[in-house]
Design a protein around this motif. Sequence first.
Motif, PDB file in Angstrom:
ATOM      1  N   PHE A 256     -31.641 -70.470  27.333  1.00 32.95           N
ATOM      2  CA  PHE A 256     -31.453 -69.073  26.932  1.00 32.95           C
ATOM      3  C   PHE A 256     -30.196 -68.893  26.065  1.00 32.95           C
ATOM      4  O   PHE A 256     -29.858 -67.761  25.715  1.00 32.95           O
ATOM      5  CB  PHE A 256     -31.350 -68.167  28.163  1.00 32.95           C
ATOM      6  CG  PHE A 256     -32.670 -67.907  28.827  1.00 32.95           C
ATOM      7  CD1 PHE A 256     -33.670 -67.223  28.174  1.00 32.95           C
ATOM      8  CD2 PHE A 256     -32.916 -68.352  30.115  1.00 32.95           C
ATOM      9  CE1 PHE A 256     -34.884 -66.982  28.778  1.00 32.95           C
ATOM     10  CE2 PHE A 256     -34.129 -68.115  30.742  1.00 32.95           C
ATOM     11  CZ  PHE A 256     -35.116 -67.435  30.060  1.00 32.95           C
ATOM     12  N   THR A 258     -27.053 -69.047  26.859  1.00 32.10           N
ATOM     13  CA  THR A 258     -26.124 -68.105  27.492  1.00 32.10           C
ATOM     14  C   THR A 258     -25.066 -68.920  28.250  1.00 32.10           C
ATOM     15  O   THR A 258     -24.892 -70.103  28.001  1.00 32.10           O
ATOM     16  CB  THR A 258     -26.907 -67.143  28.413  1.00 32.10           C
ATOM     17  OG1 THR A 258     -26.001 -66.267  29.026  1.00 32.10           O
ATOM     18  CG2 THR A 258     -27.706 -67.859  29.481  1.00 32.10           C
ATOM     19  N   ILE A 270     -30.076 -61.377  28.663  1.00 29.07           N
ATOM     20  CA  ILE A 270     -30.007 -62.681  27.986  1.00 29.07           C
ATOM     21  C   ILE A 270     -31.239 -62.962  27.138  1.00 29.07           C
ATOM     22  O   ILE A 270     -31.201 -63.819  26.271  1.00 29.07           O
ATOM     23  CB  ILE A 270     -29.747 -63.843  28.976  1.00 29.07           C
ATOM     24  CG1 ILE A 270     -30.841 -63.904  30.059  1.00 29.07           C
ATOM     25  CG2 ILE A 270     -28.386 -63.773  29.588  1.00 29.07           C
ATOM     26  CD1 ILE A 270     -30.795 -65.208  30.834  1.00 29.07           C
ATOM     27  N   ASN A 271     -32.322 -62.259  27.413  1.00 22.64           N
ATOM     28  CA  ASN A 271     -33.518 -62.447  26.583  1.00 22.64           C
ATOM     29  C   ASN A 271     -34.370 -61.186  26.608  1.00 22.64           C
ATOM     30  O   ASN A 271     -34.682 -60.671  27.661  1.00 22.64           O
ATOM     31  CB  ASN A 271     -34.338 -63.642  27.094  1.00 22.64           C
ATOM     32  CG  ASN A 271     -35.408 -64.026  26.112  1.00 22.64           C
ATOM     33  OD1 ASN A 271     -36.420 -63.359  25.999  1.00 22.64           O
ATOM     34  ND2 ASN A 271     -35.170 -65.085  25.370  1.00 22.64           N
ATOM     35  N   ARG A 272     -34.733 -60.744  25.392  1.00 24.32           N
ATOM     36  CA  ARG A 272     -35.483 -59.478  25.300  1.00 24.32           C
ATOM     37  C   ARG A 272     -36.929 -59.715  24.856  1.00 24.32           C
ATOM     38  O   ARG A 272     -37.583 -58.795  24.392  1.00 24.32           O
ATOM     39  CB  ARG A 272     -34.783 -58.536  24.323  1.00 24.32           C
ATOM     40  CG  ARG A 272     -33.433 -58.108  24.832  1.00 24.32           C
ATOM     41  CD  ARG A 272     -32.910 -56.918  24.090  1.00 24.32           C
ATOM     42  NE  ARG A 272     -31.863 -56.300  24.879  1.00 24.32           N
ATOM     43  CZ  ARG A 272     -32.056 -55.284  25.681  1.00 24.32           C
ATOM     44  NH1 ARG A 272     -33.230 -54.746  25.797  1.00 24.32           N
ATOM     45  NH2 ARG A 272     -31.046 -54.776  26.371  1.00 24.32           N
ATOM     46  N   ASN A 273     -37.380 -60.952  25.016  1.00 30.14           N
ATOM     47  CA  ASN A 273     -38.740 -61.269  24.589  1.00 30.14           C
ATOM     48  C   ASN A 273     -39.758 -60.418  25.367  1.00 30.14           C
ATOM     49  O   ASN A 273     -39.745 -60.377  26.597  1.00 30.14           O
ATOM     50  CB  ASN A 273     -38.990 -62.760  24.850  1.00 30.14           C
ATOM     51  CG  ASN A 273     -40.266 -63.217  24.231  1.00 30.14           C
ATOM     52  OD1 ASN A 273     -41.326 -62.706  24.537  1.00 30.14           O
ATOM     53  ND2 ASN A 273     -40.158 -64.182  23.334  1.00 30.14           N
ATOM     54  N   LEU A 295     -39.093 -70.662  22.066  1.00 27.90           N
ATOM     55  CA  LEU A 295     -37.688 -70.235  22.194  1.00 27.90           C
ATOM     56  C   LEU A 295     -36.847 -71.154  21.332  1.00 27.90           C
ATOM     57  O   LEU A 295     -36.881 -72.373  21.515  1.00 27.90           O
ATOM     58  CB  LEU A 295     -37.223 -70.329  23.640  1.00 27.90           C
ATOM     59  CG  LEU A 295     -37.454 -69.126  24.560  1.00 27.90           C
ATOM     60  CD1 LEU A 295     -36.796 -69.381  25.890  1.00 27.90           C
ATOM     61  CD2 LEU A 295     -36.937 -67.839  23.981  1.00 27.90           C
TER      62      LEU A 295
END
Length: 553
Positions: A256, A258, A270-273, A295
Amino acid sequence: MTKRIFRSISLVAISIFLASGMLFMGVLYHYFSDVQRKQLQMQTQLAAQGVENEGITYFDGLEVGKGFRITWINQKGTVLYDSAEDTSKMENHLEREEIKEALQMGKGDSARYSSTLMERSLYCATELEDGTVLRLSIAQHTIFTLVLGMVQPICIIFVLAIVLSLFLASRLSKKIVKPLNEINLDQPMNNEGYDEVAPLLRRIDAQQCQIRKQSHELFQKTKEFETVTNGMTEGIVLLNAHQTILSINPAAIRLFETDASCRGKNILSINRNLDLQSLLAKTEEGKHAEMILELGSGTYQFDASPVMSDGNVSGMILLMFDVTEKERAEQMRREFTANVSHELKTPLHTISGCAELLSNGLVKEEDIAKFSTQIYTEAQRMIRLIEDIIRLSHLDEGAADMKREKVDLYAVAEKTIDLLGKEAKKAQVELGIEGEHAIVCGIPHLLQSIVTNLCDNAIKYNKKNGTVKLSVWNQEDCVQLLVSDTGIGIPKEHQERIFERFYRVDKSHSKEIGGTGLGLSIVKHAVRLHNATIDVESMENEGTTIIVTFPKM
Ligand code: ADP
C-alpha cells in the motif's frame, strides 16, 4: 478518602459534643431544680413555724428576697396574706394543686410555667396546725432561659470544640490514611499496614500474578503472530468492523506504499480504490469475497474474510497475494498458444494446399518435385518448431532431471564449428574459433544448444562472405563466450525484445531462412539455468556480438 474520614470524624465529634452538651444541661438543670425545691421546702417549713408562733405579725416587716413570694391561705382558699399582691384582688386558691395537696396530706408542691414559658414557678405549701396553709414560691428560670442566658459562653465553647474537633479530625484522618497511601502496590505482600487490608493485598498480589502471566502469554502470542506475518510475502491486514486497521504486516505496508503509522486509521486513508471498498462492503455483510486488483506495477489477489462473533461481523481479515508473475505467465501462455497455433497454421496450409493439388492431379509432371520439396520443407519447419516448443517447455519446468557436470566450453565451441560447418559453407560464411579451454559447471547438451543456437543465428543473419567467430575466454571471476558476426545486425529498438518467444526483427526473412522465433528464448532459458548472463552488442549492417558470461567454478 481522607476527606471522607475527616468529615465523618468531625460529624461524630460535633454530634457527640452537642448531644452530651444537651444531656449535661438537662441533668444539671434537673439537679439544681431538685436542690432548689428542697431548699424551698425547708424555707416553707421555717416560715410555717414562724407563722404558727407569731401569727400574722410574722409578716410584719418581712423582707422577701427577689423572686420569692409568700402566701397565707385559710381553709376556704381565701388569701390572708401575699407578699406580692393585694389579697383583696386575689382569687380563691383552693383549686391550686399544691394547696389541695397540703390540705389533704399536710404538704404539697407543684411547678407552673408562666404564660411566656420563659419562667417557671416552684410552689411549696404546708398546712399549719390551725388548718391554714402557708405557701412559698420561687421563680425559677426554665432550661430555655438558662440556655439563652449562657449563649455567649456556650457559643465560645462550641466554636472552640468545633475547631478542636476539626483539627483532631484532620490529624486523625491523615494518620489513618497514611499507611494506606504508603502501600506499595507493585509489591503488595511487602507492606506493613493494617491487618484488615491484608486480604485485599493478597488478592491484588494474586491478580497481579495472573495479569503478569496473561500479559506474558499475550506478548508471546503477539510476537509469534508478528514473526509469522512479518515473514510472510503475502500482505495481511486485520480490520475491525469499521474498517479501522488493527494490524498490518510489512508486506502489506510495502504494497500500500504506507508506513506503520497507518495502524488505528481507516483503510480509506491508505487506499481509496473503489473495488477494494466494494470488496470490504461485501465482507462487512458477512460474506467471503475475493478479487484481482492492479496496485502500482503489480497485480494482486485480494481475499477478504469476515471475523464473526455472536453472529455479528466483529472484524475482517484482508489477505493479498502477489499474482503478478502468475498473471504474466498466464498472459504469456495465452500469447504462446496463439503464436504456436498461428505458426503451425501457415506450414499446414501450405502442406495441405500442395497435397490437394497433387492428389487432384492438377500439378504438372515437372512441378511434382517442386511441390514435394515444398511439402518437405514446411514439414521440416513444423518439426523444428515442435522440437523447439518441447525444448522450451522442458526448460520452463526447470530441467531438474538434467545432470550438471564440468564442461569445457571451448570444446563445445569446437564441436559447434564442426556441426555447422556445412551450413556456414552453404551460406558462404567463414567460421572461426579463438580462445582457451575454460571449464564451467553445466548441463552439456544445454550448453551445446546455447552455442549452436547463437552460432546458427550468426550464420543465418550474416552477409555473403561474412565471418562468424566463436571466442571462449577465462576471465578473473567468470568464463565468457562471445559469438560475433559481421551480419545484418539488430536495430537498437529490437535488441531488448529478441529473447521474447516468436519475436523476430524481420518476420519474413526469418521464415525464409527457416527460423522458428524460439531460438533465443531457448538460449535465454538455458543461460538462466546456468546462473549466467547474456548481453547483446550490435550495430545495424555491421554485425552482432552476443556475450554469455558464466560464473567461474
Ligand atoms: P529465429 O528462429 O527467427 O532466428 P531467434 O529467437 O533465434 O529466432 O532470433 C530472434 C530474432 O533475433 C531473429 O528473428 C532475428 O531477427 C534476430 N537475430 C538473432 N540473432 C541475430 C544475429 N546474429 N544477427 C542479426 N539478427 C539476429
